[in-house]
Design an enzyme around this catalytic site. Structure first.
Site, mmCIF file in Angstrom:
data_model
loop_
_atom_site.group_PDB
_atom_site.id
_atom_site.type_symbol
_atom_site.label_atom_id
_atom_site.label_comp_id
_atom_site.label_asym_id
_atom_site.label_seq_id
_atom_site.Cartn_x
_atom_site.Cartn_y
_atom_site.Cartn_z
ATOM 1 N N GLY A 155 0.831 -1.199 0.000
ATOM 2 C CA GLY A 155 0.000 0.000 0.000
ATOM 3 C C GLY A 155 0.855 1.235 0.000
ATOM 4 C CE LYS A 190 0.254 -1.709 7.322
ATOM 5 N NZ LYS A 190 -1.086 -1.221 7.741
ATOM 6 C CG ASP A 247 -9.410 3.914 5.806
ATOM 7 O OD1 ASP A 247 -10.207 4.461 5.016
ATOM 8 O OD2 ASP A 247 -8.347 3.390 5.425
#
Length: 543
Positions: free
Chosen positions: A20, A40, A130
């Site tokens: 991302g 991540k 989000d």
């Protein structure tokens, strides 16, 4: 970019799962436990960027406070060679955004599960900020996890009592297509902001588009602030119109006008679907006279003059009977009463009427008897064959019956067609989204128990169904294998294991063939020899 087999922070990298704007996510093995984790990593270009570092660490700290089966679990975080990392639960599945042609029931089911996770986060003081389909993972059932809905990516989450800013520029940290009006205006937000985003998510899952058309950022911001969401029927006419009112409340511009919680919103949507499912299908009805039920039995009317027809303009709309006949003014010409006829003639007219009446009754009884004794009278009109069934018969000649909805298929199999309303046919859960099917069975003693042709609405739906196939009770990570039939290679997806033996339960795709790309072939065998089922499959008339 990390390579497979490389070690990072003690975790062994298997492959990249995605990337991302801020970082990349890798599938990795835990150094000490038999567990896959999602690792991540913050991108190297953000090294030394204090605000980005704060956001990244904040995601781990906030998510670590949450303990809910519908929220991804964070195991650890740290820094390695100047790069920040988070180790979290690996969810084997797909993003809700990637599922095409979703049924209303499935969409509301996903939103209900997400609403439950969000309400829990709100109770412990965490806002997601989000919520969108890309952050909702649909976990498939494997030997390591249960099927379910998991909310992830708390990258811009915030504690409800926190008034600090992570962006000094005043920019909006949200996905514009799902952002609430208060987020876009940089106003204080609470749990109802997540509800607004969840309502946008439901609209997207139901229709494949957002509640406000267009892709221009300025136009989208204006729509979120001032416009009403478009009706669902403008994108998908088959949805109940009552859902518009549910979405309108959850998408209210003022947060005070929305539902008290995300679960209240989801429950309201579910109630609409339950009511719609309980209603009988619409039927054509003949309009009855408005006052038919209110009219009491009346004696034979006296002869009266025929009223003059009113002008067409006067008869449009709802008009009363008295309006049509006009007021009784007494100005109509008097009609003389008919002279009495001889009594014998009256008796004969009565006898004639009786004879006619008896004749009509006898004719009706005879017609009814003929109807009941003919095959068409004893059985219902046959249901028309679905076009998908006919298309599969044409695309797979020799495999299933060429015409009709039942018959003999390959090697004498007994084949029946099916649709969603077929009560006695339930395919595997991986094939959710199918619209029509041929299912064929063999008697005992055959290597193959059954095979099925399943048609989907689109090639994308068929691809998604194929991606859901996973072997049970097996350590195989990749269920795919290739076999040749009629000189052509086909991709197959196994349900069974181990991978070093020929599969006996698998699905076959035809994605490179425009005539067959929306169809999957399911084979279920039970052979005494491991290769028996595959050898049967190789003999199919697929070329």
């Amino acid at each position: 970019m990390l390579e497979p087999g490389e070690s990072f922070a003690g975790y062994v990298i298997e492959r990249e799962l995605g990337r991302g704007g801020m970082g990349s996510v890798y599938l990795a093995r835990h150094p000490r436990l038999p567990r896959w984790i999602a690792l991540k990593l913050l991108n190297p270009e953000y090294h030394g960027h204090s605000q980005i570092h704060a956001r990244f660490e904040r995601e781990a700290d906030l998510a670590a406070r949450l303990n809910h089966p519908g929220i991804v679990t964070v195991y650890d975080r740290g820094a390695e060679h100047g790069r920040l990392w988070i180790a979290m639960q690996y969810v084997d599945g797909v993003e809700a955004e990637a599922v095409p042609d979703m049924s209303p029931e499935r969409a509301v089911e996903i939103v209900m599960a997400t609403a439950d996770a969000l309400d829990y986060a709100h109770r412990v003081g965490v806002l997601h900020r989000d919520v969108k389909p890309a952050n909702i993972l649909l976990a498939r059932e494997t030997r390591d996890q249960q099927a379910g809905v998991v909310l992830t990516d708390f990258g811009i989450a915030r504690l409800q009592e926190d008034t600090g800013r992570l962006t000094g520029s005043g920019s909006v940290m949200a996905t514009i297509a799902y952002a609430s009006p208060e987020q876009l205006q940089d106003m204080p937000v609470d749990h109802r902001s997540d509800q607004y985003s969840l309502a946008c998510t439901l609209f997207r899952l139901l229709t494949g588009a957002g509640p406000y058309p267009g892709t221009d950022i300025g136009a989208l911001v204006k729509a979120h602030l001032y416009d009403s969401p478009r009706p669902l029927a403008s994108v998908r006419p088959d949805l109940p119109s009552e859902l518009d009112a549910v979405l309108a409340r959850a998408l209210a511009k003022r947060s005070a006008d929305r539902y008290p919680s995300c679960s209240d919103f989801a429950a309201a949507a579910l109630r609409v679907l339950d009511v719609a499912a309980a209603l009988p299908p619409p039927r054509m009805r003949t309009a009855a006279p408005p006052q038919a039920e209110a009219v009491a039995p009346m004696p034979m009317p006296m002869p009266m003059p025929k009223p003059r027809a009113a002008p067409v303009a006067a008869r449009s709309g709802a008009v009363g009977i008295s309006d049509l006949l006009g007021p009784n003014t007494g100005r109509h010409a008097k009609v003389p009463a008919p002279e009495p006829e001889p009594r014998r003639r009256v008796w004969w007219n009565g006898r004639a009427r009786a004879a006619v009446f008896i004749g009509v009754c006898l004719a009706a009884a005879l017609a009814l008897a003929l109807f009941l004794t003919t095959p068409s009278g004893r059985s219902a009109k046959p249901k028309p064959v679905l076009p998908e069934i006919t298309e599969m018969s044409s695309a797979f000649p020799g495999l299933v019956p060429a015409t009709g909805s039942a018959g003999t298929g390959f090697q004498g199999s007994n084949c029946q067609s099916a649709e969603h309303e077929t009560a006695d046919f339930k395919p595997r859960e991986a094939f959710s989204g199918w619209v029509a099917a041929w299912y064929c069975t063999y008697s005992r003693g055959h290597d193959v128990q059954e095979f099925q042709l399943l048609a989907f609405r689109s090639a994308a739906s068929a691809r998604w169904a194929a991606s859901q196939v996973r072997p049970f009770a097996s350590s195989a990570e990749d269920p795919g294998f290739t076999e040749t039939c009629g000189g052509k290679s086909y991709s197959n997806y196994r349900f069974d294991g181990p991978p070093d033996k020929p599969s006996m339960i698998f699905a076959t795709s035809f994605f490179d063939d425009p005539r067959r790309e929306t169809v999957l072939l399911y084979t279920h065998g039970e052979s005494a020899t491991p290769s028996g089922v595959v050898n049967w499959w190789k003999s199919l008339p697929l070329s």
